[in-house]
Design a protein around this motif. Structure first.
Motif, PDB file in Angstrom:
ATOM      1  N   SER A  56       3.416  10.638   3.857  1.00  0.00           N
ATOM      2  CA  SER A  56       2.029  10.289   3.540  1.00  0.00           C
ATOM      3  C   SER A  56       1.880   9.880   2.078  1.00  0.00           C
ATOM      4  CB  SER A  56       1.093  11.446   3.876  1.00  0.00           C
ATOM      5  OG  SER A  56       1.437  12.582   3.119  1.00  0.00           O
ATOM      6  N   ALA A  57       2.749  10.372   1.211  1.00  0.00           N
ATOM      7  CA  ALA A  57       2.697  10.006  -0.207  1.00  0.00           C
ATOM      8  C   ALA A  57       3.050   8.533  -0.422  1.00  0.00           C
ATOM      9  CB  ALA A  57       3.635  10.895  -1.013  1.00  0.00           C
ATOM     10  N   ALA A  58       3.743   7.929   0.515  1.00  0.00           N
ATOM     11  CA  ALA A  58       4.107   6.520   0.395  1.00  0.00           C
ATOM     12  C   ALA A  58       2.890   5.608   0.497  1.00  0.00           C
ATOM     13  CB  ALA A  58       5.122   6.144   1.460  1.00  0.00           C
ATOM     14  N   LEU A  59       1.767   6.128   0.962  1.00  0.00           N
ATOM     15  CA  LEU A  59       0.545   5.342   1.105  1.00  0.00           C
ATOM     16  C   LEU A  59      -0.405   5.502  -0.066  1.00  0.00           C
ATOM     17  CD1 LEU A  59      -0.144   5.989   4.886  1.00  0.00           C
ATOM     18  CD2 LEU A  59       1.002   4.030   3.845  1.00  0.00           C
ATOM     19  N   VAL A  60      -0.010   6.283  -1.074  1.00  0.00           N
ATOM     20  CA  VAL A  60      -0.845   6.518  -2.252  1.00  0.00           C
ATOM     21  C   VAL A  60      -0.179   5.858  -3.450  1.00  0.00           C
ATOM     22  CG1 VAL A  60      -1.847   8.282  -3.767  1.00  0.00           C
ATOM     23  CG2 VAL A  60      -1.695   8.688  -1.311  1.00  0.00           C
ATOM     24  N   CYS A  61      -0.958   5.133  -4.243  1.00  0.00           N
ATOM     25  CA  CYS A  61      -0.431   4.433  -5.406  1.00  0.00           C
ATOM     26  C   CYS A  61      -0.185   5.418  -6.546  1.00  0.00           C
ATOM     27  CB  CYS A  61      -1.403   3.349  -5.860  1.00  0.00           C
ATOM     28  SG  CYS A  61      -0.817   2.392  -7.278  1.00  0.00           S
ATOM     29  N   ALA A  62       1.007   5.358  -7.108  1.00  0.00           N
ATOM     30  CA  ALA A  62       1.366   6.240  -8.221  1.00  0.00           C
ATOM     31  C   ALA A  62       0.603   5.867  -9.494  1.00  0.00           C
ATOM     32  CB  ALA A  62       2.864   6.170  -8.476  1.00  0.00           C
ATOM     33  N   ALA A  63       0.202   4.616  -9.635  1.00  0.00           N
ATOM     34  CA  ALA A  63      -0.478   4.162 -10.843  1.00  0.00           C
ATOM     35  C   ALA A  63      -1.968   4.522 -10.862  1.00  0.00           C
ATOM     36  CB  ALA A  63      -0.309   2.661 -10.999  1.00  0.00           C
ATOM     37  N   CYS A  64      -2.655   4.305  -9.745  1.00  0.00           N
ATOM     38  CA  CYS A  64      -4.117   4.500  -9.757  1.00  0.00           C
ATOM     39  C   CYS A  64      -4.598   5.589  -8.801  1.00  0.00           C
ATOM     40  CB  CYS A  64      -4.818   3.192  -9.423  1.00  0.00           C
ATOM     41  SG  CYS A  64      -4.516   2.574  -7.755  1.00  0.00           S
ATOM     42  N   ASN A  65      -3.687   6.156  -8.006  1.00  0.00           N
ATOM     43  CA  ASN A  65      -4.002   7.242  -7.070  1.00  0.00           C
ATOM     44  C   ASN A  65      -4.925   6.804  -5.927  1.00  0.00           C
ATOM     45  OD1 ASN A  65      -3.298   9.880  -6.394  1.00  0.00           O
ATOM     46  ND2 ASN A  65      -5.230  10.679  -7.178  1.00  0.00           N
ATOM     47  N   CYS A  66      -4.986   5.513  -5.651  1.00  0.00           N
ATOM     48  CA  CYS A  66      -5.784   5.002  -4.536  1.00  0.00           C
ATOM     49  C   CYS A  66      -4.883   4.804  -3.316  1.00  0.00           C
ATOM     50  CB  CYS A  66      -6.402   3.652  -4.894  1.00  0.00           C
ATOM     51  SG  CYS A  66      -7.674   3.749  -6.163  1.00  0.00           S
ATOM     52  N   HIS A  67      -5.493   4.790  -2.136  1.00  0.00           N
ATOM     53  CA  HIS A  67      -4.758   4.502  -0.901  1.00  0.00           C
ATOM     54  C   HIS A  67      -4.310   3.044  -0.916  1.00  0.00           C
ATOM     55  CE1 HIS A  67      -3.992   3.857   3.398  1.00  0.00           C
ATOM     56  NE2 HIS A  67      -3.735   5.152   3.421  1.00  0.00           N
ATOM     57  N   ARG A  68      -3.194   2.765  -0.272  1.00  0.00           N
ATOM     58  CA  ARG A  68      -2.629   1.420  -0.220  1.00  0.00           C
ATOM     59  C   ARG A  68      -3.615   0.394   0.330  1.00  0.00           C
ATOM     60  NH1 ARG A  68       2.629   0.646   3.380  1.00  0.00           N
ATOM     61  NH2 ARG A  68       1.051   0.633   5.006  1.00  0.00           N
ATOM     62  N   SER A  69      -4.524   0.807   1.209  1.00  0.00           N
ATOM     63  CA  SER A  69      -5.466  -0.132   1.816  1.00  0.00           C
ATOM     64  C   SER A  69      -6.448  -0.738   0.813  1.00  0.00           C
ATOM     65  CB  SER A  69      -6.241   0.550   2.946  1.00  0.00           C
ATOM     66  OG  SER A  69      -7.041   1.589   2.425  1.00  0.00           O
ATOM     67  N   PHE A  70      -6.590  -0.145  -0.374  1.00  0.00           N
ATOM     68  CA  PHE A  70      -7.461  -0.709  -1.404  1.00  0.00           C
ATOM     69  C   PHE A  70      -6.775  -1.849  -2.162  1.00  0.00           C
ATOM     70  CE2 PHE A  70      -9.603   3.439  -1.048  1.00  0.00           C
ATOM     71  CZ  PHE A  70     -10.898   2.983  -0.852  1.00  0.00           C
ATOM     72  N   HIS A  71      -5.477  -1.988  -1.999  1.00  0.00           N
ATOM     73  CA  HIS A  71      -4.730  -3.016  -2.718  1.00  0.00           C
ATOM     74  C   HIS A  71      -4.679  -4.307  -1.909  1.00  0.00           C
ATOM     75  CE1 HIS A  71      -3.016  -0.639  -6.090  1.00  0.00           C
ATOM     76  NE2 HIS A  71      -3.434   0.342  -5.300  1.00  0.00           N
ATOM     77  N   LYS A  72      -4.730  -5.431  -2.609  1.00  0.00           N
ATOM     78  CA  LYS A  72      -4.678  -6.748  -1.973  1.00  0.00           C
ATOM     79  C   LYS A  72      -3.336  -6.917  -1.276  1.00  0.00           C
ATOM     80  CE  LYS A  72      -4.864 -11.652  -3.041  1.00  0.00           C
ATOM     81  NZ  LYS A  72      -4.952 -12.632  -4.125  1.00  0.00           N
ATOM     82  N   ARG A  73      -3.376  -7.242   0.001  1.00  0.00           N
ATOM     83  CA  ARG A  73      -2.166  -7.399   0.810  1.00  0.00           C
ATOM     84  C   ARG A  73      -1.784  -8.866   0.867  1.00  0.00           C
ATOM     85  NH1 ARG A  73      -0.892  -7.776   6.702  1.00  0.00           N
ATOM     86  NH2 ARG A  73       0.995  -6.528   7.007  1.00  0.00           N
ATOM     87  N   GLU A  74      -0.537  -9.162   0.510  1.00  0.00           N
ATOM     88  CA  GLU A  74      -0.023 -10.529   0.581  1.00  0.00           C
ATOM     89  C   GLU A  74       1.191 -10.546   1.493  1.00  0.00           C
ATOM     90  OE1 GLU A  74       0.822 -11.867  -3.365  1.00  0.00           O
ATOM     91  OE2 GLU A  74      -1.298 -12.152  -3.838  1.00  0.00           O
ATOM     92  N   VAL A  75       1.184 -11.475   2.458  1.00  0.00           N
ATOM     93  CA  VAL A  75       2.302 -11.604   3.389  1.00  0.00           C
ATOM     94  C   VAL A  75       2.974 -12.936   3.122  1.00  0.00           C
ATOM     95  CG1 VAL A  75       2.991 -11.702   5.808  1.00  0.00           C
ATOM     96  CG2 VAL A  75       1.093 -10.246   5.112  1.00  0.00           C
ATOM     97  N   ASP A  76       4.261 -12.882   2.838  1.00  0.00           N
ATOM     98  CA  ASP A  76       5.054 -14.083   2.617  1.00  0.00           C
ATOM     99  C   ASP A  76       5.893 -14.305   3.865  1.00  0.00           C
ATOM    100  OD1 ASP A  76       6.392 -16.220   1.581  1.00  0.00           O
ATOM    101  OD2 ASP A  76       7.675 -15.039   0.258  1.00  0.00           O
ATOM    102  N   THR A  77       5.616 -15.394   4.587  1.00  0.00           N
ATOM    103  CA  THR A  77       6.339 -15.661   5.832  1.00  0.00           C
ATOM    104  C   THR A  77       7.303 -16.824   5.688  1.00  0.00           C
ATOM    105  OG1 THR A  77       4.537 -17.059   6.607  1.00  0.00           O
ATOM    106  CG2 THR A  77       4.529 -14.754   7.328  1.00  0.00           C
TER     107      THR A  77
END
Length: 91
Positions: A56-77
């Motif tokens: 579960s810690a893998a989903l929390v940002c070490a820098a800002c302590n926010c959940h990963r879902s708050f970060h902009k998601r970019e998919v490179d295909t």
């Protein structure tokens, strides 16, 4: 004459080749001032997991302590480049 469409290439097992997807999580978009009607982000530029993959810690940002879902998601295909073929262009 009609237009002819070429069928997509298939690999040895008969399925179409898959492009490798690389997912990156960029800047944090959490609005820390939403409760007072404002807009303020913390300035975190890239998600860094706090723990090991699969925890579960893998989903929390070490820098800002926010959940990963708050970060902009970019998919490179883009397909993976084959660096074994060296091409030279005439000058």
């Amino acid at each position: 004459m009609g237009l002819h469409h070429q069928a997509p290439r298939k690999d040895s097992n008969g399925s179409a080749p898959k492009k490798e997807k690389v997912v990156k999580y960029k800047e944090c978009r959490k609005n820390h001032a939403a409760s007072i009607g404002g807009y303020a982000v913390d300035g975190c530029r890239e998600f860094m997991a706090s723990g090991e993959e699969g925890t579960s810690a893998a989903l929390v940002c070490a820098a800002c302590n926010c959940h990963r879902s708050f970060h902009k998601r970019e998919v490179d295909t883009d397909p993976v480049c084959d660096s074994s073929s060296n091409s030279t262009s005439p000058r």
